[in-house]
Design a protein around this motif. Structure first.
Motif, PDB file in Angstrom:
ATOM      1  N   ALA A  75     -14.400   0.231 -10.042  1.00  0.00           N
ATOM      2  CA  ALA A  75     -13.674   0.656  -8.845  1.00  0.00           C
ATOM      3  C   ALA A  75     -14.609   0.605  -7.644  1.00  0.00           C
ATOM      4  O   ALA A  75     -15.736   1.110  -7.696  1.00  0.00           O
ATOM      5  CB  ALA A  75     -13.123   2.056  -9.041  1.00  0.00           C
ATOM      6  N   ILE A  76     -14.134  -0.001  -6.552  1.00  0.00           N
ATOM      7  CA  ILE A  76     -14.903  -0.019  -5.303  1.00  0.00           C
ATOM      8  C   ILE A  76     -14.258   0.901  -4.267  1.00  0.00           C
ATOM      9  O   ILE A  76     -14.829   1.139  -3.205  1.00  0.00           O
ATOM     10  CB  ILE A  76     -15.028  -1.449  -4.747  1.00  0.00           C
ATOM     11  N   SER A  77     -13.064   1.391  -4.578  1.00  0.00           N
ATOM     12  CA  SER A  77     -12.411   2.428  -3.782  1.00  0.00           C
ATOM     13  C   SER A  77     -11.423   3.134  -4.711  1.00  0.00           C
ATOM     14  O   SER A  77     -11.407   2.871  -5.913  1.00  0.00           O
ATOM     15  CB  SER A  77     -11.708   1.839  -2.552  1.00  0.00           C
ATOM     16  N   SER A  78     -10.609   3.992  -4.152  1.00  0.00           N
ATOM     17  CA  SER A  78      -9.724   4.783  -5.011  1.00  0.00           C
ATOM     18  C   SER A  78      -8.603   3.961  -5.638  1.00  0.00           C
ATOM     19  O   SER A  78      -7.987   4.406  -6.607  1.00  0.00           O
ATOM     20  CB  SER A  78      -9.101   5.929  -4.198  1.00  0.00           C
ATOM     21  N   ALA A  79      -8.311   2.750  -5.137  1.00  0.00           N
ATOM     22  CA  ALA A  79      -7.221   1.944  -5.694  1.00  0.00           C
ATOM     23  C   ALA A  79      -7.551   0.459  -5.725  1.00  0.00           C
ATOM     24  O   ALA A  79      -6.646  -0.371  -5.862  1.00  0.00           O
ATOM     25  CB  ALA A  79      -5.930   2.165  -4.899  1.00  0.00           C
ATOM     26  N   ILE A  80      -8.819   0.116  -5.589  1.00  0.00           N
ATOM     27  CA  ILE A  80      -9.251  -1.281  -5.629  1.00  0.00           C
ATOM     28  C   ILE A  80     -10.406  -1.399  -6.623  1.00  0.00           C
ATOM     29  O   ILE A  80     -11.305  -0.542  -6.634  1.00  0.00           O
ATOM     30  CB  ILE A  80      -9.701  -1.785  -4.243  1.00  0.00           C
ATOM     31  N   PHE A  81     -10.375  -2.451  -7.440  1.00  0.00           N
ATOM     32  CA  PHE A  81     -11.453  -2.658  -8.403  1.00  0.00           C
ATOM     33  C   PHE A  81     -11.825  -4.135  -8.445  1.00  0.00           C
ATOM     34  O   PHE A  81     -11.070  -5.001  -7.978  1.00  0.00           O
ATOM     35  CB  PHE A  81     -11.035  -2.183  -9.811  1.00  0.00           C
ATOM     36  N   GLU A  82     -12.993  -4.403  -8.986  1.00  0.00           N
ATOM     37  CA  GLU A  82     -13.473  -5.769  -9.189  1.00  0.00           C
ATOM     38  C   GLU A  82     -13.667  -6.016 -10.677  1.00  0.00           C
ATOM     39  O   GLU A  82     -14.142  -5.133 -11.408  1.00  0.00           O
ATOM     40  CB  GLU A  82     -14.788  -6.003  -8.438  1.00  0.00           C
TER      41      GLU A  82
END
Length: 230
Positions: free
Chosen positions: A116-123
């Motif tokens: 996760a790179i933010s609360s609702a985005i991942f790589e």
């Protein structure tokens, strides 16, 4: 005359007839100047006493039979005409070119080791995926609860990573050749990722999304970013 004597005479006559037929056949197949062994040599079971010719001599003594029927006819190259190839009998014989990806080519696939790179985005696996239907918060976001500020963005990202634990997500993604950032629905096992984020208060529901009731429940329970400092 006894029976054994008669049998010997009959067998001798058959050997004589067989030898005669063999000589006649050899005279028919061999050239006129070829030597034919004497009948007595075949009747007695003995072979030719002369030296055996090698393979080269045998090839030289062989003669062609009906060469006009066996040999290919002489062709005039100027009279040969090239025609178009026939069409293939089926689609298997057709060579297909590269397929242009269309929106309908999106398919579900597992994305391993998501981070996760933010609360609702991942790589994951070179892709950047935002969970569709929700609005996350950036890691530098600060929330306030009863006049107390706290870094809810960092806490939301940490909560998302803690829940993922590197487990593979199944998402609806485009073909491999497209690596742009996308918004896609995802599942962790049988659990909807967007529903988990919103119901735990780590993301907000979009107005056009399906998680409106989950956000109302999280606000009422003061979950995540809607609650006390974590």
């Amino acid at each position: 005359m006894t029976r054994p004597g008669r049998t010997a005479i009959v067998l001798g006559g058959l050997e004589l007839v067989a030898g005669t037929l063999l000589i006649l056949q050899a005279r028919t197949l061999l050239p006129a100047d070829s030597a034919v062994p004497a009948p007595a040599q075949y009747i007695s079971g003995e072979g030719p006493t002369g030296p055996v010719a090698d393979n080269s001599q045998r090839r030289q003594s062989a003669r062609k039979i009906a060469q006009n029927l066996i040999a290919p006819p002489q062709l005039d190259v100027s009279q040969i005409q090239r025609i178009e190839p026939r069409p293939p009998l089926g689609e298997l014989g057709l060579v297909s070119g590269p397929k242009t990806p269309m929106p309908g080519d999106w398919r579900e696939m597992l994305l391993y080791r998501p981070v996760a790179i933010s609360s609702a985005i991942f790589e994951s696996m070179g892709r950047t995926v935002a969970i569709s239907g929700v609005e996350g918060i950036g890691p530098d976001k600060t929330c306030s609860f009863r006049d107390v500020a706290w870094p809810c963005g960092q806490r939301a990202r940490a909560a998302f990573n803690s829940w993922l634990r590197g487990r593979a997500l199944k998402c609806l993604v485009p073909p491999e050749i497209d690596r742009f950032a996308i918004a896609a629905p995802c599942k962790l096992g049988k659990q909807d990722v967007g529903a988990w984020l919103v119901s735990n208060g780590w993301a907000s529901a979009l107005a056009s999304g399906i998680y409106g009731k989950a956000e109302a429940t999280a606000r009422a329970a003061e979950m995540g970013i809607f609650g006390t400092p974590q």
